[in-house]
Design a protein around this motif. Sequence first.
Motif, PDB file in Angstrom:
ATOM      1  N   ASP A  76       3.166  66.492  32.440  1.00  0.00           N
ATOM      2  CA  ASP A  76       3.332  66.759  33.878  1.00  0.00           C
ATOM      3  C   ASP A  76       1.987  66.894  34.606  1.00  0.00           C
ATOM      4  O   ASP A  76       1.766  67.819  35.376  1.00  0.00           O
ATOM      5  CB  ASP A  76       4.189  68.013  34.090  1.00  0.00           C
ATOM      6  N   LEU A  77       1.105  65.947  34.335  1.00  0.00           N
ATOM      7  CA  LEU A  77      -0.202  65.910  34.982  1.00  0.00           C
ATOM      8  C   LEU A  77      -0.098  65.167  36.304  1.00  0.00           C
ATOM      9  O   LEU A  77       0.917  64.532  36.597  1.00  0.00           O
ATOM     10  CB  LEU A  77      -1.207  65.197  34.071  1.00  0.00           C
ATOM     11  N   GLY A  78      -1.149  65.174  37.075  1.00  0.00           N
ATOM     12  CA  GLY A  78      -1.195  64.368  38.285  1.00  0.00           C
ATOM     13  C   GLY A  78      -1.262  62.895  37.942  1.00  0.00           C
ATOM     14  O   GLY A  78      -1.563  62.513  36.802  1.00  0.00           O
ATOM     15  N   SER A  79      -0.999  62.069  38.930  1.00  0.00           N
ATOM     16  CA  SER A  79      -0.976  60.624  38.661  1.00  0.00           C
ATOM     17  C   SER A  79      -2.343  60.104  38.222  1.00  0.00           C
ATOM     18  O   SER A  79      -2.431  59.237  37.349  1.00  0.00           O
ATOM     19  CB  SER A  79      -0.478  59.853  39.881  1.00  0.00           C
ATOM     20  N   GLY A  80      -3.413  60.620  38.795  1.00  0.00           N
ATOM     21  CA  GLY A  80      -4.751  60.173  38.400  1.00  0.00           C
ATOM     22  C   GLY A  80      -5.064  60.518  36.959  1.00  0.00           C
ATOM     23  O   GLY A  80      -5.511  59.661  36.191  1.00  0.00           O
TER      24      GLY A  80
END
Length: 164
Positions: A76-80
Amino acid sequence: MNEAWVVNASPVILFARIARLDLLERLAPRIIVPRAVFEEVRAGEGKDPTAATALAWAADRSVPDATVPVGVEHWDLGSGESQVIAQGLAGSRWVVLDDLAARRCAVSHGLAVIGSLGVVLRSKQRGLLDEAEPWVTKLIDAGMFMDGRLLELALESVGERHRT
């Protein structure tokens, strides 16, 4: 040659703010900036006067986004961050990440990781900088978060002491 460093938004932004994007260029065999990272940098364009420099630098290194493996999605990380890791998994690549959760995810997937602090320390070790401490201080002033004890240990690793 597939070897490259895949760089996330934070290091691009921070090194643009201190006018030292050249350190990344001089250390990495090749640099990749996933499209999602490019868009994250672009999102700050109206608020950050150095964003134009960061975008111009990243534009020549931008690559299309890759499919993010399910094992990375679960973090569940950011898209980058997810794209940096996905691109890192696609070849013999280091990932340049400052976010702790993203770094942990990358390591859990067997990737070699370096962050903004590591770039400065390696630059000092390779003779690209005479001193690391002034540049680390500039990164902190530019928005990098750093624990005081980590700063002391990092500087000691390159033969310097933190000047308080």
